[in-house]
Design a protein around this motif. Structure first.
Motif, mmCIF file in Angstrom:
data_model
loop_
_atom_site.group_PDB
_atom_site.id
_atom_site.type_symbol
_atom_site.label_atom_id
_atom_site.label_comp_id
_atom_site.label_asym_id
_atom_site.label_seq_id
_atom_site.Cartn_x
_atom_site.Cartn_y
_atom_site.Cartn_z
ATOM 1 N N ALA A 37 0.860 -1.181 0.000
ATOM 2 C CA ALA A 37 0.000 0.000 0.000
ATOM 3 C C ALA A 37 0.895 1.228 0.000
ATOM 4 N N PRO A 38 0.861 2.051 -1.070
ATOM 5 C CA PRO A 38 1.812 3.167 -1.151
ATOM 6 C C PRO A 38 1.507 4.295 -0.163
ATOM 7 N N ASP A 39 0.251 4.423 0.265
ATOM 8 C CA ASP A 39 -0.075 5.492 1.211
ATOM 9 C C ASP A 39 -1.186 5.030 2.153
ATOM 10 N N GLU A 40 -1.562 5.918 3.071
ATOM 11 C CA GLU A 40 -2.534 5.561 4.105
ATOM 12 C C GLU A 40 -3.894 5.201 3.483
ATOM 13 N N ASP A 41 -4.275 5.892 2.410
ATOM 14 C CA ASP A 41 -5.544 5.603 1.734
ATOM 15 C C ASP A 41 -5.564 4.176 1.181
ATOM 16 N N SER A 42 -4.486 3.829 0.483
ATOM 17 C CA SER A 42 -4.394 2.488 -0.085
ATOM 18 C C SER A 42 -4.363 1.452 1.043
#
Lengths: 475, 475
Positions: free
Chosen positions: B325-330
């Motif tokens: 997951a590249p960021d918190e959203d992902s």
């Protein structure tokens, strides 16, 4: 009382059972063959421990199996004869001195590592396995068992569990109680019980496992243990931090413990220890009010950042210098100062009372200040060092046993040390246990209802009161 | 038996005490004022839990202080009246159903966080504090309490401790038992006991603290707890790994657990779960034999390396894809698949038996294969997901309660699940506890001597047998 030394001023008042009922002796001699010892030399060897206390058992039993231990306890229970289990005898609290006589169980014939399960990170061992031997066997699998008491090269897993032994690495990995999954033990009724499971998560029934750890052989005799193992971190790095005073060092300890990078060791030395290490131990140390030895372990890639985080936390008001060990050699040299302490203590005083009191980390300055005040009031040399990350300090009251007055002053100071510790929200022992040495102070540490509950549990597991009588609980 | 539902096929056989002795009722009404409830609505509300079982207590008591709890238990002990303590009633094992009637203690008036000591990393709370409320209060100090059961937003600390609640983060930080320092509790005799200490290292006397955790209110009622806190890691990162089959995923779990970077979560979903999450839960998931959700926490600087180490360990035979997951959203999106499971289960079956068996990590493939065989033999839908790093799987047996035949098949499959788990060296419960649901299987998990020892401890702490009767131990 049989053979209690000068230094053993706190001893149980009980009649020792130095003669076994003949039918019991015959039965156990038949069962154990050459594992049944009654010669004077054996009785003497098994009647002492590292607390320099001693008392003679009536016989020594060396079982080879769980069933042997069960037979011994059952036979003794029938005759109301005391049974004391003993690992390597490294207890400093008199926990394995057979003041009530009876049968001493030694575990040197139960030293098998029964299983190492690297994929499930556990090992099953007999109680007599030496901590260091297990670590060696685990090395090939890239695993280790966290408890690392100073006695690890000689002390047994059974003994480590019996007194909930710790060591410097407990600050990150916990002590013995935190690293055991399951136990096979023999209760005072002679029942073999199996508690815990092979799994790292367990909400199935009453937790007898953690109850037996630290009960010093008074509830049940641990004969086999399933230990929780951890992957051995491939790298480590060390810092040495010098402070103007204890308060500054203690504040640094609190800062270190509040940030997310857990040190794998966090050791403390007070001013007196630093002087001792330098002047007597020959350590390369400048003068300072207090010193922290900080170690971190992990992978090569993360270590520099972890070290930086610890360095940052160690830095602050009152810091004199923070030095990093650039390589393994320098690291060893850094730790040599800590290791030189015990021999140095032995050089300057023949007698020492080495306590292992624990206080919440923020109370370390108050503990050390109180100890300094005691040293001056009682005219004694008292030094403090140890596992600061857990607030677990070895307070050493030094005295000359041949000097009756000084010995008396050391004895008089001890209750004050415990009272001070308890007043700071601390507890009597972090890793040595209670034995007989601290038994009578249990009434200061716990209220009557709590002690009564402990006694009720003792009675439930050992209704005849034969297991290591006179230890842990005050009469 | 009062109001036992269809699904509660394992229930204690005992006469319920639905009328209190008038003198007892008067005494407790005087003591508690508006905290003494006897109206039908209150009795119904306090007589049920999340297991969909229910039974009516004779009255509900809402104490405000430790002394109130002591008075209630003492009064009930005098009259031999059962006392059941209850947090938020999220138990899935019927642990707080008052089958024997008597007095139900609710803790909603004991919800104070008494102390947060950031420098010493502990908090003292009353038993009724909600887990989530504590976490919120700790956030300001950069600290957290590790147990994170799915019920955290509503369940109480007292209840979490009573059943040794865990959650996904237990793989790195331990369950409730591993994160408590001291307890104040009221025994079945009405004694207030104080066990443990404020320190993270403790070898002082018998470990009553860990014994009470997980004893489900049958030994003593926990009224206050001193909790061990940890610094909140500032960052986290997630991986999703898909595997051809369960064996490949389980081998990856073993590889992950054998290397030194500890994942902060390591969750597993079997093939049936993946399909459910996609087809019913709407999760964005490809088809696969098994899935692992891997999370790591720590500082921004070390996270990339930690993630790489876990990625390396997750990779191997049978892997289909590993996505980061590249960021918190992902990351949130990644975890949505896991979260969609429970609602999805509810959509496809009205009835479910949600177990939380545990096996050594290496036996996960055998457990899942055995469960698949059971599903086909009993013609049931059975899905497995959960905390793979601890070998703690939620095996859900799905059925339609209106279909008598299917319900009977689900009931018949349950003993087989436990037998399978035990045959693999596992245990009945990892985080839900025993309650009444698994009580009669305790005799399969422990031998007679061990169960007898548990009973002796029960008798020692609760000699009148009034505390939560009929739970944990088989008759």
């Amino acid at each position: 009382m049989t053979g209690v030394t000068e230094s053993a001023w706190i001893t149980p008042r009980m009649a020792a059972m130095n003669d076994l009922p003949p039918s019991l002796a015959r039965c156990l001699a038949d069962l154990l063959g050459d594992g049944w010892l009654t010669d004077a030399d054996a009785l003497r060897r098994y009647g002492e421990d590292n607390s320099r206390r001693h008392a003679l058992p009536a016989a020594v039993a060396l079982p080879r199996t769980v069933e042997d231990v069960q037979m011994i306890v059952r036979a003794c229970a029938q005759h109301g004869v005391p049974v004391v289990a003993r690992g390597a005898g490294t207890s400093s609290t008199g926990a394995v001195i057979p003041y009530a006589g009876g049968v001493m169980i030694g575990f040197e014939r139960m030293t098998r590592i029964l299983q190492i399960a690297p994929e499930d990170r556990y090992a099953v061992v007999e109680a007599g396995v030496i901590n260091g031997d297990l670590q060696q066997a685990l090395q090939a699998h890239g695993l280790f068992w966290p408890p690392d008491p100073a006695s690890a090269d000689v002390s047994t897993i059974g003994g480590n569990l019996a007194c909930n032994a710790g060591g410097p690495m407990a600050v990150k990995y916990g002590a013995s109680r935190d690293n055991v999954l399951a136990l096979t033990a023999v209760t005072g009724k002679g029942d073999v019980i199996h508690c815990g499971s092979l799994t790292t998560k367990d909400a199935t029934g009453y937790d007898l496992t953690h109850l037996l750890v630290g009960s010093e052989g008074t509830l049940a005799i641990i004969v086999e243990a399933t230990l929780r193992l951890l992957p051995r971190p491939p790298h480590r790095a060390s810092l040495r931090a010098l402070y103007r005073d204890v308060a500054s060092a203690a504040a640094a300890v609190a800062r270190i413990m509040q940030q997310p990078v857990a040190p794998s060791m966090l050791e403390f030395m007070d001013h007196a220890c630093i002087r001792l290490a330098r002047e007597v131990g020959g350590a390369d140390l400048p003068d300072a009010g207090a010193l922290l030895m900080i170690e971190v372990d992990g992978e090569a890639e993360t270590l520099p950042h972890a070290l930086e985080a610890l360095n940052r936390a160690a830095d602050g008001a009152g810091v004199i210098a923070i030095d990093e060990a650039p390589d393994e050699d320098s690291r060893e040299k850094l730790w040599a100062a800590r290791k030189s302490l015990s021999p140095a203590l032995r050089t300057i005083a023949k007698g020492k009372i080495n306590e292992d009191v624990v206080v919440p980390v923020s109370r370390i300055p108050a503990l050390v200040a109180g100890v300094e005040a005691m040293a001056s009031e009682f005219d004694l040399t008292i030094v403090a060092f140890g596992h600061a990350g857990n607030g677990n300090l070895h307070v050493n009251l030094l005295f000359d046993p041949d000097n009756a007055d000084e010995s008396a002053r050391a004895r008089a100071a001890l209750p004050r040390l415990f009272a001070l510790t308890l007043s700071l929200g601390g507890t009597l022992s972090g890793e040595h246990g209670i034995g007989v040495a601290k038994r009578d102070f249990m009434a200061d540490a716990f209220d009557a209802a709590t002690l009564d509950t402990m006694r009720a549990i003792k009675h439930a597991l050992d209704p005849h009161g034969i297991l290591n009588p006179g230890k842990v609980l005050p009469p």
